[in-house]
Design a protein around this motif. Sequence first.
Motif, PDB file in Angstrom:
ATOM      1  N   UNK A 127       0.735  -1.187   0.043  1.00  0.00           N
ATOM      2  CA  UNK A 127      -0.101   0.065   0.051  1.00  0.00           C
ATOM      3  C   UNK A 127       0.910   1.232   0.022  1.00  0.00           C
ATOM      4  N   UNK A 128       2.270   1.362   0.143  1.00  0.00           N
ATOM      5  CA  UNK A 128       3.017   2.210   0.104  1.00  0.00           C
ATOM      6  C   UNK A 128       3.809   2.624  -1.071  1.00  0.00           C
ATOM      7  N   UNK A 129       4.327   3.909  -1.191  1.00  0.00           N
ATOM      8  CA  UNK A 129       4.963   4.191  -2.462  1.00  0.00           C
ATOM      9  C   UNK A 129       6.142   3.173  -2.492  1.00  0.00           C
ATOM     10  N   UNK A 130       6.560   3.279  -3.891  1.00  0.00           N
ATOM     11  CA  UNK A 130       7.874   2.537  -4.112  1.00  0.00           C
ATOM     12  C   UNK A 130       9.086   3.192  -3.956  1.00  0.00           C
ATOM     13  N   UNK A 131      10.031   2.690  -2.920  1.00  0.00           N
ATOM     14  CA  UNK A 131      11.360   3.517  -2.857  1.00  0.00           C
ATOM     15  C   UNK A 131      12.305   2.824  -4.006  1.00  0.00           C
ATOM     16  N   UNK A 132      12.188   3.589  -5.062  1.00  0.00           N
ATOM     17  CA  UNK A 132      12.767   3.181  -6.465  1.00  0.00           C
ATOM     18  C   UNK A 132      14.421   2.749  -6.038  1.00  0.00           C
ATOM     19  N   UNK A 175      18.098  -1.822  -6.731  1.00  0.00           N
ATOM     20  CA  UNK A 175      19.027  -2.597  -6.341  1.00  0.00           C
ATOM     21  C   UNK A 175      18.581  -3.963  -5.948  1.00  0.00           C
ATOM     22  N   UNK A 176      17.437  -4.140  -5.714  1.00  0.00           N
ATOM     23  CA  UNK A 176      16.855  -5.572  -5.535  1.00  0.00           C
ATOM     24  C   UNK A 176      16.781  -6.280  -6.625  1.00  0.00           C
ATOM     25  N   UNK A 205      21.463 -10.496 -11.139  1.00  0.00           N
ATOM     26  CA  UNK A 205      22.577 -10.964 -11.115  1.00  0.00           C
ATOM     27  C   UNK A 205      22.483 -12.529 -10.762  1.00  0.00           C
ATOM     28  N   UNK A 206      21.747 -12.966  -9.829  1.00  0.00           N
ATOM     29  CA  UNK A 206      21.686 -14.211  -9.569  1.00  0.00           C
ATOM     30  C   UNK A 206      20.942 -15.268 -10.778  1.00  0.00           C
ATOM     31  N   UNK A 207      20.191 -14.890 -11.371  1.00  0.00           N
ATOM     32  CA  UNK A 207      19.688 -15.605 -12.538  1.00  0.00           C
ATOM     33  C   UNK A 207      20.434 -15.548 -13.535  1.00  0.00           C
ATOM     34  N   UNK A 208      21.158 -14.516 -13.895  1.00  0.00           N
ATOM     35  CA  UNK A 208      22.230 -14.531 -15.071  1.00  0.00           C
ATOM     36  C   UNK A 208      23.352 -15.584 -14.677  1.00  0.00           C
ATOM     37  N   UNK A 209      23.685 -15.817 -13.551  1.00  0.00           N
ATOM     38  CA  UNK A 209      24.929 -16.726 -13.206  1.00  0.00           C
ATOM     39  C   UNK A 209      24.194 -18.300 -13.306  1.00  0.00           C
ATOM     40  N   UNK A 232      12.129 -10.053 -17.920  1.00  0.00           N
ATOM     41  CA  UNK A 232      11.044 -10.391 -17.134  1.00  0.00           C
ATOM     42  C   UNK A 232      11.388 -10.362 -15.529  1.00  0.00           C
ATOM     43  N   UNK A 233      12.759 -10.021 -15.311  1.00  0.00           N
ATOM     44  CA  UNK A 233      13.145 -10.120 -13.657  1.00  0.00           C
ATOM     45  C   UNK A 233      12.828  -8.984 -12.968  1.00  0.00           C
ATOM     46  N   UNK A 234      12.178  -9.089 -12.254  1.00  0.00           N
ATOM     47  CA  UNK A 234      12.113  -7.751 -11.211  1.00  0.00           C
ATOM     48  C   UNK A 234      12.393  -7.670  -9.944  1.00  0.00           C
ATOM     49  N   UNK A 235      12.203  -6.929  -8.975  1.00  0.00           N
ATOM     50  CA  UNK A 235      12.232  -7.165  -7.322  1.00  0.00           C
ATOM     51  C   UNK A 235      11.206  -8.097  -7.082  1.00  0.00           C
ATOM     52  N   UNK A 236      11.467  -8.465  -5.845  1.00  0.00           N
ATOM     53  CA  UNK A 236      10.649  -9.455  -5.182  1.00  0.00           C
ATOM     54  C   UNK A 236       9.212  -8.790  -5.032  1.00  0.00           C
ATOM     55  N   UNK A 237       8.120  -9.486  -5.340  1.00  0.00           N
ATOM     56  CA  UNK A 237       6.861  -9.084  -5.281  1.00  0.00           C
ATOM     57  C   UNK A 237       5.799 -10.108  -4.591  1.00  0.00           C
ATOM     58  N   UNK A 238       6.090 -10.446  -3.057  1.00  0.00           N
ATOM     59  CA  UNK A 238       5.142 -11.375  -2.641  1.00  0.00           C
ATOM     60  C   UNK A 238       3.770 -11.014  -2.518  1.00  0.00           C
TER      61      UNK A 238
END
Length: 632
Positions: free
Chosen positions: A546-551, A556-557, A563-567, A585-591
């Motif tokens: 519900x909060x604004x995104x701290x871009x 960095x996430x 980085x983990x996926x490309x390895x 298609x890889x973005x930051x974690x979105x639980x």
Amino acid sequence: MSLTEVLEHTPNEPDALYDAFVGWATGGGFSLYPHQDDALLAILSGANVIVTTPTGSGKSMIATAAHFATLAGRGRTYYTAPIKALVSEKFFALVETFGADLVGMVTGDASVNPDAPIIACTAEILANIALREGADADVDQVVMDEFHFIADPDRGWAWQVPLVELPQAQFVIMSATLGDTTRLQKTLTDTTGRDVTEISDAARPVPLTYRWSLDPIHETISTLVADQQAPVYVVHSTQAAAAEQAQSMLSLGAAKPSKERAEQIKEALAGFKFASGFGSTLQKLLRSGIAVHHAGMLPKYRRLVEQLAQQGLLQIICGTDTLGVGINVPIRTVLFSSLTKFDGRRSRQLRSREFHQIAGRAGRAGFDTIGYVVAQASEHDVENARIVAKHKDNEKKLRSVRRKKAPEGFVNYTEATFTKLIESEPEELFPRMRITHSMLLNLLERDGDAAAAVVRLVDSTVTDRRTRRTLLRRAAALGRSLLSAEIITRLPEPTPSGRRYQLDVDLQHDFALNQPLSALALAYMETMDEDEPDYALDVVSVIEATLEDPMTILVQQQFRERGEVVAELKADGVEYEERMEILDEITWPKPLAEKLEGAHEEYALKHPWLRESPVKPKAVVRDMYTAAMTFA
């Protein structure tokens, strides 16, 4: 004697009130300036008053006089400001002047003594009252500070609405940078029927001098401190730049306090608890007479900096343009680190109003005889000036030496830009209007024609036909969404007052849509299973969505995730082009993203305003917890 005691012994007659207020001010060691005297007379005559006088010319005294006059008539008076920090500051000042029983404060976060006859509040609070109650609102007078915010694209509506919807009120409008007020005067007269007096001929109590600096900024600051021109407020375009500059000045020892002042700072900080991380850094800065000040700081830190500045314990304050919003940080010198800013869409040069609003804070009435405004040349201009000085006696060398170029994307400004800003007059203010679900719902609580009120508000703001049509079409679309959601229904016949629609839900008295996703979060949490092992973390994820995104953090996430996926892809022998397609298609974690977006879509059927506030799944706090990180 307090002003409240003065009121108890003064009849409610203009001449008596004038003598009583002047006597109270004189007794406190203040002689009214001629423009303050003129404003007091205009207020007592019942006129609307527009005060467009320089910063430091005593607008607060005029506001106090206005509250005094309304209290004498047993009326209710509102003071509005753009930010909560300024509202809070004014609240405590009013309590000191009139007593705690007569003063209240209402913001989006807090409500203190809300039934008091004097209320300090944010502009949006009063605007919502005006929308809900209009001419029936218990508002006899409105003192609107920092009125130039009426031109703000996102928030200007909150300054315009009361001007149109509170015909019963007397208005006292204040800002150092109003520009041409012809249009504003007409709006006030049309709405209230009162005369309008403009107070604009005040001389600045503390004159300003201006200087262009071609020295490196750290040398400029050190020189200002050495020349007894501190406290210096260094204006930066970003919060990060302000913090970085403060750290730099600490390393250079530019404001090292004397033993006596160091002891005073130590005493002032005694008992104050600093958290780790930024708090620890701020503590080191403050002990050296240096501070950071901007809207991104915790209120307790910002307030501490202001208190130390008021005690004269700080030499250098690195901040942003929040200085121009009337916050009480007494300073002698304003140093612009740049004459450009990023306005949320693009980088551009400062406008006349922005420049004068900030520059006007230099020089403290009662403390300084002169205020200083310094503009810092850009880094490449400073370097080029050094080159010219170094080879000024060797014309051949000067022609051949390579000059430093401006960085890519740099918005250029020069000493000529500075001179132009100094000589400029603030631009004319053009009010802004936004049509939202919250506005319509507040208007629909009133016993009257909400559609006519919308048209009136739009017509008070815009003259361009296309913009007018766009705003009215938006209002119609939002109205249809409320009908479809069965939040309102159309009446078979209009009421005698012209009401055509009625609300089918009960809204709380102070209803607002400041945090529209909060209700969704609460509703979704009721469906969650408390026995699930990740229940607590999932609750955190719901709130984070519900909060604004701290871009800065999210980017960095995303970088880490990619980085983990490309390895892994390289280890599996996946070709480059295919790797790039996958990484896109890889973005930051979105639980809980899929579940929350589904709940949002369903909830929006009955709460249509949610369509303009999508959920933003993220895992900042969750990621910190699972990785055992701290805020340090």
